[in-house]
Enzyme design. Structure first.
Site, PDB file in Angstrom:
ATOM      1  N   LYS A 153       0.615  -1.078   0.037  1.00 36.65           N
ATOM      2  CA  LYS A 153       0.125  -0.065  -0.136  1.00 36.65           C
ATOM      3  C   LYS A 153       1.002   1.115   0.097  1.00 36.65           C
ATOM      4  O   LYS A 153       2.004   1.276   0.757  1.00 36.65           O
ATOM      5  CB  LYS A 153      -0.950  -0.014   1.169  1.00 36.65           C
ATOM      6  CG  LYS A 153      -1.760   1.528   1.348  1.00 36.65           C
ATOM      7  CD  LYS A 153      -2.686   1.341   2.664  1.00 36.65           C
ATOM      8  CE  LYS A 153      -3.196   2.814   2.740  1.00 36.65           C
ATOM      9  NZ  LYS A 153      -4.084   2.931   4.159  1.00 36.65           N
ATOM     10  N   GLU A 203      -9.132  12.440  12.372  1.00 35.92           N
ATOM     11  CA  GLU A 203      -8.451  11.312  12.796  1.00 35.92           C
ATOM     12  C   GLU A 203      -7.698  11.459  13.736  1.00 35.92           C
ATOM     13  O   GLU A 203      -6.607  12.209  13.905  1.00 35.92           O
ATOM     14  CB  GLU A 203      -7.494  10.585  11.481  1.00 35.92           C
ATOM     15  CG  GLU A 203      -7.098   9.445  12.000  1.00 35.92           C
ATOM     16  CD  GLU A 203      -6.317   8.848  10.706  1.00 35.92           C
ATOM     17  OE1 GLU A 203      -5.867   7.679  10.849  1.00 35.92           O
ATOM     18  OE2 GLU A 203      -6.685   9.358   9.528  1.00 35.92           O
TER      19      GLU A 203
END
Length: 399
Positions: A153, A203
């Site tokens: 990723k 977040e």
């Protein structure tokens, strides 16, 4: 009702009166202040008691030294406030402020429901960095390498440079960001290079209160829709998306592996839930734990997990190299962390996303997307465009 002048004059550490949180928001001044709001508290830090040094020592050691010196000099409850870059070996914009004013969360203040001031008309010139088609080509290149088995990723970002015909009104932009997503994490702190880091992140990287730890990784996103039925459909689709669930699992597994050695107990949900902002749906997992050693500070934990695969990729060092190859700019404070920590080790550190670096005549906005082997370049480009919406609305500009 407590006025802003009464709130600042008393220096009180925590108050419950209606209007105290919005009073701190109203009192923010970019030349002297650092503002941080979270779902648990609102902080306005004023002035500078001490700068955190930049040298070859670990950042946690330098912060601990600054806090210890401030306490020894007579400050009973010193805190460090500011931002740490994506490359945490680079210079951090951290200070021990001269004064800190505290209030409950903005979302608990009824006055936050009042609408923010409308953006003043500014003639913005918008320049994408890179152009959307080049960003899509970078995503496609990363996908090819992942399908070849090179890595798992990578998070690729792009920027928008906005140049105006006058200086941006930073307090007004902060008002709009804070009132748009009052349950998020809103921040405005000096960059250390003459600008201001301004944003509204969804977040939480990690918080600590005593021995209690909380982390809330987000990975896997879907733009919101103005149509209610379509918005619900998108939320349901995100919860079942194999691509997004895989992306989320990579982040959660990485955080579990890093945090577990610090904890006597660690609880990780089996499946993510949803978190919404005004612009996006996100897959979310709330991780909670109990620290095995009370001496481990919130900044120790934050530096251990930063950067997570949610903003970098996996494996981390290889993803860093890929970012350096494919992104045509230095991230600086973007995808770093912003927050506060006290001398007892408590605090909150937030992932620096949905943000911009503001200078005298313009802004640089950032947005990124998690890229895995099943990613579609067109969809990832659209996702970054949707993430830009948070800040474009705050300044009254369009793509």
């Amino acid at each position: 009702m407590t006025t802003v002048h009464e709130t600042l004059a008393t220096g009180q550490t925590e108050v419950d009166a209606v209007g105290t949180a919005t009073a701190l928001l109203d009192a923010y001044r970019p030349d002297t202040d650092r503002f941080l709001a979270s779902p648990t508290r609102t902080l306005l830090a004023r002035g500078v008691r001490a700068q955190v040094a930049h040298d070859e020592r670990p950042l946690t050691e330098r912060v601990r030294e600054a806090l210890t010196a401030s306490r020894a000099a007579g400050e009973p409850d010193p805190v460090v406030v500011g931002a740490i870059p994506f490359d945490h070996t680079g210079p951090a914009a951290l200070v021990v402020p001269a004064a800190v004013h505290r209030a409950p969360a903005l979302c608990a203040d009824p006055l936050i429901a009042f609408p923010p001031p409308r953006p003043e008309p500014i003639a913005w010139t918008v320049r994408p960095v890179p152009a959307p088609e080049r960003y899509g080509a970078a995503v496609a290149a990363a996908v090819r390498r992942m399908r070849a088995g090179e890595f798992g990723k990578v998070v690729l970002a792009r920027a928008l440079d906005l140049t105006g015909d006058r200086s941006p009104d930073i307090p007004a932009m902060l008002q709009r960001l804070a009132r748009r997503d009052a349950r998020g994490y809103t921040f405005a702190v000096p960059t250390g290079t003459g600008g201001t880091l301004l944003g509204a992140s969804p977040e939480l990287l990690v918080s600590r209160r005593g021995t209690a730890l909380v982390a809330n990784p987000l990975a896997g996103s879907m733009p919101r829709s103005d149509d209610l039925a379509e918005d619900v459909r998108r939320a349901a689709a995100l919860l079942e998306s194999p691509k997004d669930l895989h992306e989320h699992a990579v982040v959660v597994d990485a955080m579990r592996a890093v945090l577990a050695p610090y904890c006597s107990e660690l609880h990780v949900p089996e499946r993510p839930t949803l978190v919404q902002t005004a612009a996006m749906w996100h897959l979310s997992s709330t991780i909670t734990g109990t620290l095995a050693l009370p001496s481990v500070s919130v900044l120790d934990l934050a530096c251990a997990v930063h950067p997570t695969p949610a903003v970098c990729g996996a494996p981390t060092e290889l993803a860093r190299r890929v970012i350096g190859e494919l992104e045509p700019f230095d991230r600086g404070l973007y995808t770093g962390i912003v927050g506060w920590g006290d001398a007892d080790g408590d605090g909150e550190w937030v992932v620096t996303i949905r943000c911009a670096e503001v200078s005298d005549r313009g802004l640089r906005l950032f947005a990124g997307a998690g890229v895995v082997a099943s990613s579609d370049p067109t969809a990832e480009t659209a996702e970054t465009a949707a993430k830009f919406r948070t800040f474009l609305d705050a300044v009254g500009a369009d793509l």
